[in-house]
Each structure stands twice: as structure tokens, then as C-alpha cells.
Motif scaffolding. Structure first.
Motif, short mmCIF file in Angstrom:
data_model
loop_
_atom_site.label_atom_id
_atom_site.label_comp_id
_atom_site.label_asym_id
_atom_site.label_seq_id
_atom_site.Cartn_x
_atom_site.Cartn_y
_atom_site.Cartn_z
N ALA A 1 0.84 -1.20 0.00
CA ALA A 1 0.00 0.00 0.00
C ALA A 1 0.87 1.26 0.00
CB ALA A 1 -0.94 0.00 1.20
N LEU A 2 1.96 1.24 0.77
CA LEU A 2 2.85 2.40 0.80
C LEU A 2 3.50 2.59 -0.56
CD1 LEU A 2 4.24 4.72 2.20
CD2 LEU A 2 5.93 3.08 3.09
N MET A 3 3.97 1.51 -1.17
CA MET A 3 4.59 1.62 -2.49
C MET A 3 3.59 2.18 -3.50
SD MET A 3 6.77 -1.22 -4.51
CE MET A 3 7.61 -0.86 -6.04
N ALA A 4 2.36 1.70 -3.48
CA ALA A 4 1.33 2.20 -4.38
C ALA A 4 1.01 3.66 -4.09
CB ALA A 4 0.07 1.34 -4.28
N SER A 5 1.04 4.04 -2.83
CA SER A 5 0.76 5.43 -2.46
C SER A 5 1.87 6.36 -2.95
CB SER A 5 0.62 5.52 -0.94
OG SER A 5 0.44 6.84 -0.53
N ILE A 6 3.09 5.90 -2.92
CA ILE A 6 4.22 6.71 -3.36
C ILE A 6 4.25 6.82 -4.88
CG2 ILE A 6 6.75 6.79 -3.54
CD1 ILE A 6 6.74 5.48 -0.68
N SER B 1 7.69 10.25 3.53
CA SER B 1 8.17 10.77 2.25
C SER B 1 9.20 11.87 2.43
CB SER B 1 6.99 11.26 1.39
OG SER B 1 6.36 10.18 0.78
N VAL B 2 9.03 12.71 3.45
CA VAL B 2 10.02 13.75 3.72
C VAL B 2 11.38 13.11 4.01
CG1 VAL B 2 10.73 15.54 5.37
CG2 VAL B 2 8.39 15.52 4.47
N VAL B 3 11.39 12.06 4.81
CA VAL B 3 12.65 11.36 5.12
C VAL B 3 13.27 10.80 3.84
CG1 VAL B 3 13.66 9.38 6.31
CG2 VAL B 3 12.03 10.87 7.50
N ALA B 4 12.45 10.16 3.01
CA ALA B 4 12.96 9.58 1.76
C ALA B 4 13.52 10.66 0.85
CB ALA B 4 11.86 8.79 1.05
N VAL B 5 12.79 11.76 0.70
CA VAL B 5 13.24 12.85 -0.16
C VAL B 5 14.55 13.44 0.37
CG1 VAL B 5 12.69 15.23 -0.90
CG2 VAL B 5 10.97 13.41 -1.11
N ALA B 6 14.62 13.65 1.67
CA ALA B 6 15.84 14.21 2.26
C ALA B 6 17.04 13.29 2.04
CB ALA B 6 15.63 14.48 3.75
N CYS B 7 16.85 12.00 2.26
CA CYS B 7 17.95 11.04 2.07
C CYS B 7 18.40 10.99 0.62
CB CYS B 7 17.52 9.65 2.54
SG CYS B 7 17.34 9.50 4.32
N LEU B 8 17.45 10.93 -0.28
CA LEU B 8 17.80 10.85 -1.71
C LEU B 8 18.43 12.14 -2.20
CD1 LEU B 8 14.65 8.90 -2.91
CD2 LEU B 8 17.00 8.02 -2.80
N ARG B 9 17.96 13.28 -1.69
CA ARG B 9 18.53 14.57 -2.10
C ARG B 9 19.99 14.67 -1.65
NH1 ARG B 9 16.65 18.71 -5.50
NH2 ARG B 9 17.49 20.68 -4.82
N THR B 10 20.29 14.20 -0.45
CA THR B 10 21.67 14.28 0.04
C THR B 10 22.56 13.27 -0.66
OG1 THR B 10 21.22 12.80 1.90
CG2 THR B 10 21.01 15.15 2.31
N GLU B 11 21.99 12.14 -1.07
CA GLU B 11 22.80 11.12 -1.73
C GLU B 11 23.31 11.60 -3.08
OE1 GLU B 11 22.38 6.55 -3.33
OE2 GLU B 11 21.07 7.25 -1.75
N GLY B 12 22.47 12.28 -3.84
CA GLY B 12 22.85 12.74 -5.17
C GLY B 12 22.95 11.59 -6.15
N GLY B 13 22.83 11.91 -7.43
CA GLY B 13 23.00 10.90 -8.47
C GLY B 13 21.84 9.93 -8.60
N VAL B 14 20.73 10.21 -7.93
CA VAL B 14 19.57 9.31 -7.98
C VAL B 14 18.32 10.13 -8.35
CG1 VAL B 14 20.45 7.52 -6.43
CG2 VAL B 14 19.34 9.53 -5.46
N VAL B 15 18.45 10.89 -9.41
CA VAL B 15 17.40 11.84 -9.80
C VAL B 15 16.06 11.15 -10.02
CG1 VAL B 15 16.72 13.51 -11.57
CG2 VAL B 15 19.08 13.44 -10.78
N GLU B 16 16.07 10.01 -10.68
CA GLU B 16 14.80 9.33 -10.96
C GLU B 16 14.11 8.90 -9.66
OE1 GLU B 16 12.93 5.80 -13.75
OE2 GLU B 16 15.10 6.10 -13.72
N LEU C 1 14.63 10.24 -6.67
CA LEU C 1 14.24 11.46 -5.98
C LEU C 1 12.94 12.01 -6.55
CD1 LEU C 1 14.71 13.80 -4.01
CD2 LEU C 1 16.17 14.86 -5.75
N ASN C 2 12.86 12.08 -7.88
CA ASN C 2 11.64 12.58 -8.51
C ASN C 2 10.43 11.72 -8.14
OD1 ASN C 2 12.99 14.68 -9.73
ND2 ASN C 2 13.22 13.63 -11.68
N GLY C 3 10.63 10.41 -8.12
CA GLY C 3 9.53 9.51 -7.74
C GLY C 3 9.06 9.77 -6.32
N HIS C 4 9.99 10.02 -5.41
CA HIS C 4 9.61 10.25 -4.02
C HIS C 4 9.08 11.66 -3.78
CE1 HIS C 4 10.34 6.46 -2.02
NE2 HIS C 4 11.28 6.27 -2.93
#
Length: 159
Positions: free
Chosen positions: A38-43, A93-108, A110-113
Motif C-alpha cells: 500500500a505504501l509503495m502504491a501510495s508513493i 516521504s520527507v525522510v525519503a526525499v531528504a535522504c535521496l537529495r543528500t545522496e545525489g545521483g539518484v534523480v529518478e 528522488l523525482n519519484g519520491h
């Protein structure tokens, strides 16, 4: 986690729960799997099947593994469960976005989250704060705040 734990005040450390809640058992595994899917579908919304197919193309077990991670690490417990550390859908989602934003190189990813955070607006029973975080203004604030913190941390590294 070690550094975070070290930085906590003793009274905060003593206030943290000590029992595991996110371990699969025969009694709860179906509930976990349902929440993870359900979470995956919601995201990912209407792109869920596309994302699952893409993950499958990388490795046949990847999509199931991601759903299991969502189930055990990210998916909130039911609202009637007052569980310490039970983040709302928007805060997950805020946690996921923050982690992906700091990681860099994972634009797709990040955009999904980011889209997932925007989709969190549709979750019933949102608090005012969660609804704002899931707005375009809230998403901009999350990204700018992460960038500001990352910039400050990087400038301290050069000292």
C-alpha cells in the motif's frame, strides 16, 4: 545511527522504546506485506506497475525486497496503534526525499519520491502540518532546507 544515539540527551535515550515492532512473525507477516504494498502504491501512484517492472528487470527479487523494506522500515502502523516512531505518510516521504537529495545521483528515485510526497495529500486524516508538507510549497521547503543543511555541512568539511 551510532552518532545520532551518542548525541541524544540521557533522558531522551531512556524515553525510547526498547521492544522490536517491525519483525515479521507468522501472525503479522500478511499485515506487513499489505502495508508495504500500500505504501509503495501510495508513493508511485499510477506508475507502481512500471516501477515494479523496472525493478524486476534489474533483479527478479528486487521489487519484493523493496516492498518488504517499505513494510518493515517505512510503512506506518495502523492509526489505532500508538507506536513511538510511527511516522505519518507525509513524514515518511520527507525522510525519503531528504535522504535521496543528500545522496545525489539518484534523480529518478528522488523525482519519484517527490511525487510520492505530493501524493501524500490524498491520504485521509492528514494533519495540517502533513497537508502543508505534501503541498508544492512544502516540497520546495523540504528541498531547500535539505540543500541548505547539506551546504552548511559541506562548508564545515573544508575547515
Amino acid at each position: 545511527m551510532a552518532r545520532l544515539h551518542e548525541a541524544l540527551e540521557e533522558d531522551v535515550k531512556h524515553g525510547l522504546r526498547t521492544d522490536e515492532l517491525r519483525t515479521f512473525t507468522p501472525e503479522n507477516i500478511n499485515d506487513f506485506i499489505t502495508r508495504g504494498k500500500a505504501l509503495m502504491a501510495s508513493i508511485y501512484g499510477p506508475r507502481t506497475d512500471i516501477m515494479r517492472a523496472k525493478m524486476y528487470s534489474y533483479h527478479p527479487d528486487l521489487a519484493a525486497s523493496i516492498e518488504e523494506i517499505y513494510a518493515t522500515v517505512f510503512a506506518s502502523f495502523p492509526e489505532e496503534s500508538a507506536v513511538q516512531g510511527n511516522l505519518s505518510r507525509a513524514l515518511n516521504s520527507v525522510v525519503a526525499v531528504a535522504c535521496l537529495r543528500t545522496e545525489g545521483g539518484v534523480v529518478e528515485l528522488l523525482n519519484g519520491h517527490v511525487l510520492g510526497l505530493l501524493r501524500a495529500r490524498d491520504v485521509p486524516g492528514l494533519t495540517t502540518e502533513d497537508y502543508w508538507l505534501a503541498s508544492e510549497e512544502g516540497v520546495d521547503w523540504v528541498l531547500m532546507t535539505v540543500d541548505m543543511l547539506l551546504g552548511a555541512l559541506k562548508s564545515n568539511d573544508s575547515d
